[in-house]
Design an enzyme around this catalytic site. Structure first.
Site, PDB file in Angstrom:
ATOM      1  CD  GLU A 169      -2.725  -1.253   2.131  1.00  0.00           C
ATOM      2  OE1 GLU A 169      -3.465  -1.686   2.428  1.00  0.00           O
ATOM      3  OE2 GLU A 169      -1.768  -0.999   3.509  1.00  0.00           O
TER       4      GLU A 169
HETATM    5  C1  TNX Z   1      -4.097  -4.641   4.819  1.00  0.00           C
HETATM    6  S1  TNX Z   1      -2.039  -6.180   4.073  1.00  0.00           S
HETATM    7  C2  TNX Z   1      -2.696  -3.367   5.399  1.00  0.00           C
HETATM    8  C3  TNX Z   1      -2.495  -3.798   6.686  1.00  0.00           C
HETATM    9  C4  TNX Z   1      -4.095  -2.947   7.275  1.00  0.00           C
HETATM   10  C5  TNX Z   1      -4.674  -4.318   6.839  1.00  0.00           C
HETATM   11  C6  TNX Z   1      -6.074  -4.021   7.750  1.00  0.00           C
HETATM   12  C7  TNX Z   1      -1.455  -5.059   4.682  1.00  0.00           C
HETATM   13  C8  TNX Z   1      -0.227  -5.679   3.682  1.00  0.00           C
HETATM   14  N1  TNX Z   1      -1.953  -4.065   4.633  1.00  0.00           N
HETATM   15  O1  TNX Z   1      -2.413  -1.971   6.517  1.00  0.00           O
HETATM   16  O2  TNX Z   1      -3.635  -3.169   8.758  1.00  0.00           O
HETATM   17  O3  TNX Z   1      -5.367  -4.206   5.898  1.00  0.00           O
HETATM   18  O4  TNX Z   1      -6.853  -5.404   7.329  1.00  0.00           O
END
Ligand code: TNX
Length: 523
Positions: A338
């Site tokens: 992300e």
């Molecule tokens: C996605 S899964 C994220 C996290 C969040 C999560 C909450 C991932 C690699 N990144 O930053 O905490 O969703 O479900």
């Protein structure tokens, strides 16, 4: 050398057993049937012989003459003491008063090079646990623990006897990587909380714990060369609480505690996004150009390091060097998820350089599935959470794949509408949905590419161990089975009964699991 060890062990057993025959008790033991009713994960092969082994005050534990094996014996004795109050001797010098033994030995006749393989032969006066390594023996003693009945039989003698059904169990894991992840960044969890989680995970044969040590809301590991990371970045968390961090000494304490349970700790520093706490501590790292403020919300994707600044890589080099020194295991996780405000070119450039730094410090890189867009090869591992295409692309590049699909393996999703904690962005995940999927085929990648599975627990909505337990249990127990047990031995209806039977153990460990109505929990 091994032959000498074996011969010594054999001699000891002969002595012990012959002393048994001299003063054999006249126990009229019931015949009981060895079943898998209490076992999770389900073992590979089970054969019942319909007798019983008495575990009582006349039982001793013997082990191969090897430090790690002795410690497995001591660990078993400690756990038996905790549940039965029996004080079993481990490698007693004399044989006086010993009538039955649990004997833990090495064997090298396992078919595969699977170091966690083990075999249990439960006879009427000896349980022999043969294992390919101390790690295998440790997995084997979890099976022994699960086979000990909750209640002792007090009618067979004037002391308590826990009867264990005789037979043979041959077992080995399907995947060599079976992991859980705990996010200690969104909310901080104490050393005690982490240890408690490790303890219960080890009972279900999990062998890795990934700690998500940094995110926008907090930095949780002391880095001596960059002290403000914890002085500033460690003081916040979601919701405005005080945060916290592990000193290197405390972190090492966690690593050692896990190692005794044959669990490896994987540290993660999430970069180049998810870095607000780091940039707030050292603004020179920041690549957004925006005003830096402590962040206590739960949005993602707004922060990034400046991927074109050499200072950033000098910083990463220091962090990874210190972390590698604290990490006996082979992996360091660099995040990579992300990074929504990093350009694609900058992201690729960043992941390539960060990967080289991890390798320079003698470790293998793991990254969330977005990292497959960088120059990856077979030394790197991709953790699939969002995009199947990324997992496939990683496998094509020769990477190993860890499966953590958010629709199945995420422990932070709510179970259903009634769930008190959790998020729902990837849907509700009731206990059956969490169990009913096949890591073998889920991502359409070859089995050889699959390293194993991991169940992540993100902590935006949880602040203490009871809340952690609510989301993690019972679902993580199912993931432990998905990682260990081959598909033909997995079946929801059968699993449901075995899961229901975990209630007394979980209660004893004070694990307040979510009492899902799908399960007919045993009293
Ligand atoms: C996605 S899964 C994220 C996290 C969040 C999560 C909450 C991932 C690699 N990144 O930053 O905490 O969703 O479900």
């Amino acid at each position: 050398m091994k032959t000498i060890l074996k011969a010594t062990a054999l001699l000891l057993i002969v002595l012990l057993v012959s002393s048994c025959t001299q003063q054999k008790r006249n126990l009229d033991l019931p015949s009981i049937m060895l079943t898998t009713d209490f076992l999770i994960p389900h073992p590979l092969e089970v054969t019942a012989t319909n007798g019983s082994f008495p575990l009582d005050k006349y039982t001793a534990i013997t082990t191969a003459d090897d430090e790690a094996m002795k410690d497995v014996g001591l660990f078993l004795a400690e756990k038996i003491k905790a549940t039965t109050n029996l004080d079993l001797q481990v490698n007693p010098s004399g044989t006086n008063g010993v009538e039955t033994v649990i004997n833990i030995q090495f064997a090298d006749d396992f078919e595969t090079d699977n170091l966690e393989a083990y075999r249990l032969n439960i006879g009427k006066d000896e349980i022999t646990l043969h294992a390919a390594s101390a790690a295998g023996a440790f997995r084997g003693i979890q099976t022994i623990r699960q086979l000990i009945p909750e209640q002792s039989n007090n009618d067979l003698a004037d002391y308590s006897i826990w009867t264990i059904a005789t037979g043979e169990i041959s077992d080995a894991p399907q995947f060599k990587f079976r992991s859980a992840m705990l996010d200690v960044a969104r909310h901080f969890f104490s050393v005690e909380d982490v240890k408690k989680y490790i303890d219960v995970l080890s009972y279900y044969k999990i062998n890795n714990l990934h700690l998500h040590l940094s995110d926008d809301q907090g930095w949780r590991i002391e880095i001596k060369s960059w002290p403000k990371l914890t002085e500033i970045g460690g003081q916040t968390e979601v919701g405005g609480g005080e945060g916290g961090f592990y000193t290197q000494e405390q972190y090492t304490d966690i690593v050692n505690y896990a190692a005794r349970r044959h669990i490896n700790i994987i540290p993660e520093i999430d970069m180049p996004g998810h870095t607000n706490a780091a940039s707030l501590s050292y603004p020179i790292l920041d690549g957004t150009g925006k005003e830096l403020k402590p962040y206590t919300g739960i949005e993602v994707g707004f922060s990034t390091f400046d991927s074109r600044k050499d200072t950033v890589y000098a910083f990463i080099d220091d962090v990874i060097r210190e972390l590698a020194a604290l990490t006996p295991g082979e992996y360091i996780h660099i995040g990579g998820d992300e990074s929504l405000v990093t350009t694609k070119d900058d992201f690729i450039y960043f992941i390539n350089r960060a990967t080289k730094i991890v390798e320079k410090h003698g470790k293998k890189m793991i990254g969330w599935d977005e990292v497959v867009h960088a120059d990856m090869n077979e030394n790197a591992t991709v953790q699939y959470w969002g995009k199947k295409e990324n997992a496939q692309k990683g496998a094509e590049k020769g990477m190993k794949v860890i499966l953590s699909p958010a629709t199945k393996a995420y422990l932070d999703m709510k179970y259903d509408e009634e769930s008190e904690y959790g998020l729902i962005w990837s849907g509700y995940i009731p206990v059956d949905t969490a169990y009913n999927w096949s890591p073998e085929t889920f991502a359409d990648i070859p089995m050889e590419s699959i390293l194993g599975i991991e169940a992540p627990l993100w902590s935006e909505t949880i602040t203490n161990f009871d809340e952690l337990a609510y989301l993690a249990f019972p679902r993580v127990i199912g993931h432990a089975e998905l990682g260990w047990t081959i598909q033909e031995n997995r079946n929801w209806d059968n699993y449901k009964t075995r899961l229901a039977n975990q209630a007394p153990y979980l209660k004893r460990e004070e694990v307040k699991y979510y009492p899902s109505k799908l399960i007919d929990w045993k009293e």
